[in-house]
Design a protein around this motif. Structure first.
Motif, PDB file in Angstrom:
ATOM      1  N   LEU A   7      38.009  41.180  51.780  1.00 22.44           N
ATOM      2  CA  LEU A   7      36.767  40.523  51.390  1.00 22.44           C
ATOM      3  C   LEU A   7      35.603  41.501  51.412  1.00 22.44           C
ATOM      4  O   LEU A   7      35.565  42.428  52.224  1.00 22.44           O
ATOM      5  CB  LEU A   7      36.462  39.349  52.340  1.00 22.44           C
ATOM      6  N   PRO A  13      36.772  34.819  55.493  1.00 24.21           N
ATOM      7  CA  PRO A  13      36.770  33.766  54.473  1.00 24.21           C
ATOM      8  C   PRO A  13      35.980  32.546  54.894  1.00 24.21           C
ATOM      9  O   PRO A  13      35.332  31.905  54.082  1.00 24.21           O
ATOM     10  CB  PRO A  13      38.263  33.447  54.309  1.00 24.21           C
ATOM     11  N   ASP A 375      39.472  30.315  43.283  1.00 22.82           N
ATOM     12  CA  ASP A 375      38.776  31.156  44.257  1.00 22.82           C
ATOM     13  C   ASP A 375      39.116  30.714  45.681  1.00 22.82           C
ATOM     14  O   ASP A 375      39.372  31.548  46.562  1.00 22.82           O
ATOM     15  CB  ASP A 375      37.272  31.074  44.008  1.00 22.82           C
ATOM     16  N   ARG A 379      41.074  32.977  48.576  1.00 23.50           N
ATOM     17  CA  ARG A 379      40.524  33.270  49.899  1.00 23.50           C
ATOM     18  C   ARG A 379      41.435  32.735  51.012  1.00 23.50           C
ATOM     19  O   ARG A 379      41.556  33.346  52.072  1.00 23.50           O
ATOM     20  CB  ARG A 379      39.123  32.673  50.016  1.00 23.50           C
ATOM     21  N   GLN A 382      44.118  35.235  51.270  1.00 23.52           N
ATOM     22  CA  GLN A 382      43.595  36.478  51.835  1.00 23.52           C
ATOM     23  C   GLN A 382      43.433  36.380  53.347  1.00 23.52           C
ATOM     24  O   GLN A 382      43.513  37.381  54.056  1.00 23.52           O
ATOM     25  CB  GLN A 382      42.252  36.824  51.188  1.00 23.52           C
TER      26      GLN A 382
END
Length: 427
Positions: A7, A13, A375, A379, A382
């Motif tokens: 990120l 996140p 999106d 995230r 991630q």
């Protein structure tokens, strides 16, 4: 895997949330659209019996509420579900496009049969139908990626349903929606890896068909002639274009001020729908035009950025859907603005988020929600939670691409067009 490695600025996140620039651009466009509908529709509202000057504003506000509600529902649905229901959505789109052509069901306005009445609401079927086709096409690219990249049949096959949808849209006299759909489809297939020589054949064929459709329709020919010679009939066929150009010219640098437009006083037809950009240009001037272009450019940029991250994480359906929806935002807004400024022939296309119209506003809200859903899933993965929308091992793949370091926003933006560099080996 380090969470902060994926990120920007090392933020987690949970703190970073959804894409800030994309959300902010959407919020500003929706709010600005409400303001412009209220301003541009004052005169036309007064002409209606028993209607207040805020008649269209109140309805647009209601459409906004419906759009945000539908967007919330769309956001709650995982991308895996959207991918699996793509063929069903295509079938529903075809049913809607056929129903609107049935006498007694479809509503005719200005010679076009595009709407189905649902209570007090008129559904313009081309809006959700095009969205359904794009969802289906994103799934097709994933399912048939090897044939798409290696055979001619793999590229031509998706154009069978696209041709059927296009013919039904032409039957509704919605040439603009057809052109947008074909343009977005070509963009998605190009990004999906179709061979350049096949794309050239398809592109030329689609262009030839669209040109033929213009040539065989007298009213379309008149529009092209009027576009080439706007001074020929300023009080007849070219009246709308001339009045739009007057509105844009009156705006000069900073505009005449919100609510002070003269062209909205029934001089410019469709001033609160297809030609609301001209009123915006008159009231906010070149500064307002530049701000509007920046907002739409932000939507496209961030949409492609979100899709690029999804592609890096091996969530190909999410990636291609983002590319298609972002391309739709960019292409339709560009064409609408070009038409209003006389750079393209007059066409009945709304300006996303700005023009009055329930079907358009609800559809673009859902489109924005789908991009934000991608999106969100990016995230989530991630953060080390695979399985919500991608494939096993995707976070590690992203980490390898990122090199284990913290990516800045600028570096992230530069990766948007990396797929163009990769196309050399696919052709």
């Amino acid at each position: 895997m380090s969470t902060q490695a994926s990120l920007p600025f090392g933020l987690s996140p949970a703190r970073y949330g959804l894409d800030t620039a994309f959300c902010l651009a959407v919020a500003i466009l929706i709010a600005w659209g409400l303001v412009m509908v209220a301003s541009a529709s004052v005169a036309v509202s007064e002409r209606m019996a028993d209607a207040s000057t805020l008649y269209y504003f109140k309805r647009q506000f209601m459409f906004m509420a419906l759009g945000l509600g539908c967007a919330t529902i769309a956001f709650a649905v995982p991308m895996k579900s959207w991918e699996s229901t793509g063929p069903l959505l295509l079938m529903l789109a075809l049913v809607l496009l056929v129903l609107v052509l049935v006498p007694g069901i479809g509503v005719v306005r200005n010679g076009a049969r595009r709407w189905i009445p649902i209570g007090p609401f008129l559904l313009q079927v081309s809006e959700p139908a095009r969205l359904a086709v794009i969802v289906y096409l994103a799934g097709y690219i994933v399912r048939r990626q090897v044939p798409l990249r290696t055979t001619t049949v793999g590229l031509f096959a998706p154009f069978i349903p696209l041709a059927i949808v296009g013919m039904l849209l032409i039957g509704e006299r919605d040439f603009g929606a057809t052109a947008i759909l074909m343009g977005v489809a070509l963009l998605m297939l190009f990004i999906g890896g179709a061979r350049l020589r096949d794309m050239a054949v398809i592109g030329v064929s689609v262009g030839a068909v669209l040109a033929l459709l213009i040539a065989i329709a007298p009213y379309r020919v008149k529009r092209v002639i009027g576009f080439l010679n706007p001074e020929l009939d300023p009080r007849g066929d070219n009246f709308q274009l001339v009045q739009s150009l007057i509105a844009v010219a009156r705006g000069e640098w900073s505009g005449v001020g919100l609510g002070n437009s003269l062209q909205k006083l029934l001089y410019l037809p469709e001033m609160h729908t297809d030609f609301i950009f001209a009123i915006l240009a008159e009231e906010f001037g070149l500064i307002g035009i530049v701000v509007l272009i920046v907002l739409f450019a932000t939507l496209v940029w961030r949409g492609f950025a979100i899709g690029r991250v999804a592609e890096a994480m091996n969530c190909r359906f999410s990636a291609y859907l983002c590319y298609g929806l972002s391309g739709w935002f960019g292409l339709q807004s560009l064409i609408n603005m070009a038409v209003n400024m006389g750079s393209l022939p007059t066409k009945g296309l709304t300006l996303p988020f700005i023009s009055y119209g329930g079907s358009s506003l609800i559809t673009v809200c859902v489109m924005a929600a789908l991009i934000l859903r991608v999106d969100y899933e990016n995230r989530f993965m991630q953060a080390g939670h695979p399985g919500i929308g991608g494939r096993a091992g995707a976070p590690d793949a992203l980490a390898r691409r990122a090199g284990g370091g913290t990516a800045s926003r600028a570096e992230s933006g530069n990766k948007l067009f990396a797929f163009f560099r990769r196309r050399g080996g696919r052709s």
